[in-house]
Design a protein around this motif. Structure first.
Motif, short mmCIF file in Angstrom:
data_model
loop_
_atom_site.label_atom_id
_atom_site.label_comp_id
_atom_site.label_asym_id
_atom_site.label_seq_id
_atom_site.Cartn_x
_atom_site.Cartn_y
_atom_site.Cartn_z
N ILE A 1 0.83 -1.20 0.00
CA ILE A 1 0.00 0.00 0.00
C ILE A 1 0.87 1.26 0.00
O ILE A 1 0.62 2.21 -0.74
N HIS A 2 1.90 1.22 0.83
CA HIS A 2 2.80 2.37 0.93
C HIS A 2 3.39 2.72 -0.43
O HIS A 2 3.38 3.88 -0.86
N GLN A 3 3.91 1.71 -1.13
CA GLN A 3 4.53 1.94 -2.43
C GLN A 3 3.52 2.40 -3.46
O GLN A 3 3.81 3.26 -4.31
N MET A 4 2.31 1.84 -3.42
CA MET A 4 1.26 2.21 -4.37
C MET A 4 0.88 3.68 -4.21
O MET A 4 0.77 4.42 -5.20
N VAL A 5 0.66 4.09 -2.97
CA VAL A 5 0.27 5.48 -2.70
C VAL A 5 1.40 6.44 -3.08
O VAL A 5 1.18 7.47 -3.72
N GLU A 6 2.62 6.09 -2.70
CA GLU A 6 3.76 6.95 -3.01
C GLU A 6 3.94 7.12 -4.52
O GLU A 6 4.17 8.23 -5.01
N MET A 89 4.49 13.15 3.41
CA MET A 89 4.35 12.62 4.76
C MET A 89 3.38 11.45 4.69
O MET A 89 2.21 11.62 4.38
N MET A 90 3.89 10.25 4.95
CA MET A 90 3.05 9.07 4.87
C MET A 90 3.27 8.21 6.11
O MET A 90 4.40 7.97 6.51
N ASN A 91 2.18 7.80 6.72
CA ASN A 91 2.29 7.01 7.95
C ASN A 91 1.23 5.91 8.00
O ASN A 91 0.16 6.02 7.39
N GLU A 92 1.57 4.89 8.76
CA GLU A 92 0.62 3.82 9.03
C GLU A 92 -0.09 4.14 10.34
O GLU A 92 0.53 4.61 11.29
N PHE A 93 -1.40 3.93 10.37
CA PHE A 93 -2.17 4.16 11.59
C PHE A 93 -2.69 2.81 12.07
O PHE A 93 -3.61 2.24 11.49
N GLY A 94 -2.06 2.27 13.12
CA GLY A 94 -2.33 0.91 13.54
C GLY A 94 -3.66 0.69 14.22
O GLY A 94 -4.23 -0.39 14.19
N LYS A 95 -4.20 1.75 14.83
CA LYS A 95 -5.48 1.61 15.53
C LYS A 95 -6.64 1.70 14.53
O LYS A 95 -6.49 2.21 13.43
N THR A 96 -7.79 1.18 14.95
CA THR A 96 -8.98 1.29 14.11
C THR A 96 -9.89 2.37 14.69
O THR A 96 -10.56 2.16 15.69
N PRO A 97 -9.93 3.54 14.07
CA PRO A 97 -10.77 4.62 14.59
C PRO A 97 -12.23 4.40 14.22
O PRO A 97 -12.56 3.55 13.39
N LYS A 98 -13.09 5.20 14.82
CA LYS A 98 -14.50 5.17 14.44
C LYS A 98 -14.68 5.78 13.05
O LYS A 98 -15.56 5.38 12.29
N ALA A 99 -13.84 6.76 12.74
CA ALA A 99 -13.94 7.44 11.45
C ALA A 99 -12.67 8.26 11.22
O ALA A 99 -11.91 8.54 12.14
N PHE A 100 -12.47 8.60 9.95
CA PHE A 100 -11.47 9.60 9.57
C PHE A 100 -12.22 10.81 9.04
O PHE A 100 -13.26 10.69 8.39
N PHE A 101 -11.68 11.99 9.32
CA PHE A 101 -12.27 13.23 8.80
C PHE A 101 -11.18 14.02 8.11
O PHE A 101 -10.16 14.34 8.72
N LEU A 102 -11.38 14.34 6.83
CA LEU A 102 -10.42 15.08 6.04
C LEU A 102 -11.03 16.42 5.65
O LEU A 102 -12.21 16.48 5.29
#
Length: 208
Positions: A1-6, A89-102
């Protein structure tokens, strides 16, 4: 995923940089998962929030130089002598949140961060209500000023807000246009003091 997004970001930057007309944009991307780690990427002055059971966490930094705009963006091979590889800036977010807001910086510059977080916390199963409530807080100051009827300069200054006090010449221009009922001049004067950025918001619900 990291390489695909980059790779996708690099390809987009290459394309925008090749255009004859200068074309720039900030970027926020989330690859969300309910069962695995999520990934997010960021360039510029937009924001990504994670909505957690324990509160709201802002995942990105505001890459901005105030009124001069973002200090990182797509559409240039180098920004401040940094290539695109250094600027992503690319990071992995290990936790599962209720939602993301952009959201783009247009919301950040118009609605206080504490209010955004308050709305994000109280919305549970109706993301559209969240977006509607935040959108209702976004207004172009000239819209508000047009609602004023007679000569109410004190109220005019209140509408413009505390920031207006720091630039007395622009405030004088606005008051003069307001008193003379020069609607075009008024809108132009307000826009010079409060440049308005478009607002885009995305709510990614991981509980639905």
């Amino acid at each position: 995923i990291h390489q695909m997004v980059e790779k996708s970001i690099k390809d987009a930057n290459e394309y925008l940089s090749s255009l004859t007309k200068e074309t720039r944009t900030t970027l926020d991307v989330v690859i969300a998962s309910k069962t695995k780690s999520s990934w997010y990427a960021h360039l510029g002055d937009g924001r990504i929030y994670a909505v957690m059971d324990t509160g709201i966490r802002q995942l990105t930094d505001d890459e901005s130089d105030g009124s001069r705009g973002p200090t990182n963006y797509l559409g240039a091979q180098f920004v401040y002598m940094k290539g695109i590889e250094e600027r992503i800036m690319m990071n992995e977010f290990g936790k599962t949140p209720k939602a993301f807001f952009l959201t783009t910086d247009g919301l950040r510059s118009r609605v206080p961060d504490h209010y955004v977080k308050k709305v994000l916390l109280k919305i549970k199963s109706n993301p559209q209500a969240l977006l509607d409530e935040l959108a209702a807080q976004v207004y172009v100051p000239s819209f508000k000023i047009r609602e004023l009827s007679s000569d109410r300069c004190d109220e005019l200054i209140q509408v413009l807000g505390r920031e207006a006090v720091d630039d007395s010449q622009k405030v004088d221009d606005i008051i003069k246009a307001y008193e003379q009922r020069e609607s075009k001049g008024l809108v132009e004067a307000v826009d010079r003091l409060f440049p308005f950025d478009d607002v885009a918001m995305i709510y990614v619900d991981l509980e639905d």
